[in-house]
Design a protein around this motif. Structure first.
Motif, PDB file in Angstrom:
ATOM      1  N   ARG A 143      14.905 -41.190  10.727  1.00  0.00           N
ATOM      2  CA  ARG A 143      16.252 -40.770  10.068  1.00  0.00           C
ATOM      3  C   ARG A 143      16.712 -39.306  10.964  1.00  0.00           C
ATOM      4  N   LEU A 169      24.041 -43.390  11.552  1.00  0.00           N
ATOM      5  CA  LEU A 169      22.544 -43.594  11.879  1.00  0.00           C
ATOM      6  C   LEU A 169      22.113 -45.170  10.929  1.00  0.00           C
ATOM      7  N   SER A 197      17.500 -39.654  16.977  1.00  0.00           N
ATOM      8  CA  SER A 197      18.482 -40.718  17.524  1.00  0.00           C
ATOM      9  C   SER A 197      17.987 -41.653  18.329  1.00  0.00           C
ATOM     10  N   ASP A 203      22.626 -46.039  16.262  1.00  0.00           N
ATOM     11  CA  ASP A 203      23.606 -45.180  16.208  1.00  0.00           C
ATOM     12  C   ASP A 203      24.846 -45.357  17.354  1.00  0.00           C
TER      13      ASP A 203
END
Length: 235
Positions: free
Chosen positions: A18, A54, A21, A172
């Protein structure tokens, strides 16, 4: 065929992912020099439908075809969803979508982290409203059909990437990647190294901007590879 979910990934793995990316995780695959097809990166056509926040979770998989969303419903109401990302191989079928916002709302209520479909979806305004990460190849307003049970929690291929139940799925604004469970640790280690490098570069660029504003000596911004090439030409 209906199989149970693979165990959820450890919470520490999810927390680490988390902080990254999708591009950083894929850089981690590259730095680790792993033999993963396409580095685990799904085709560019796999795009977020609504939110670009995300998405991180453990893979559960569904195999279906021809716009048949009964297998997705069987999966949603037969195995736990909390903490999982549903990854669907819909064979890139173009004539019917597989899901809309009603299905997404139910999955969200049951704790799913997101849905990734190698096929089409609909009800994009509803998808945006509920804020659940959903990825598909595009939008198609026609309705799906319900025909067969399909296959649940088997190895599949989705948008150019192999996916097994229990793999790490991250999405993402840039797209979706899947990292095999047995390679997650090394990929995250390398991705975190890349993050540290990028943070140093950002700080260096900020110092450059400040020095330029104050009329001070400018720090070198060029990467070492560029400096080496540049030196050969006395630039």
């Amino acid at each position: 065929m209906i199989n149970k979910n693979a165990p959820l990934l450890p919470e520490e793995v999810i927390k680490r992912a988390r902080k990254l990316s999708v591009p950083l995780i894929l850089d981690g695959v590259k730095k680790a020099k792993l033999d993963i097809p396409r580095d685990g990166c799904m085709y560019a056509e796999m795009k977020p439908v609504g939110t670009t926040r995300l998405m991180v979770g453990t893979a559960m998989t569904v195999e279906t075809e021809d716009g048949d969303n009964l297998p997705l419903n069987v999966a949603a109401y037969s195995v736990p969803l909390e903490g999982y990302v549903m990854v669907v191989d819909g064979k890139a079928y173009k004539d019917r979508p597989y899901i809309g916002d009603l299905f997404e709302r139910a999955c969200q209520a049951m704790g799913i982290e997101g849905i990734v479909i190698n096929g089409y979806s609909r009800d994009s305004e509803g998808t945006k409203e509920i804020g659940l990460p959903v990825y598909s190849l595009g939008l198609l307003p026609r309705g799906p059909i319900r025909r067969g049970e399909g296959n649940i929690n088997i190895p599949i291929s989705c948008a150019g990437v192999n996916v097994k139940p229990g793999d790490l799925v991250v999405g993402d604004a840039d797209g979706v990647c899947v990292i095999p469970r047995e390679l997650i640790e090394v990929v995250l280690d390398k991705a975190e190294e890349k993050l540290a490098y990028e943070e140093k570069r950002i700080a260096l660029i900020a110092r450059y901007v400040e020095a330029k504003k104050n009329g001070e000596e400018l720090p070198e911004l060029a990467p070492k590879e560029v400096i080496e090439i540049r030196s050969k030409y006395e630039l």
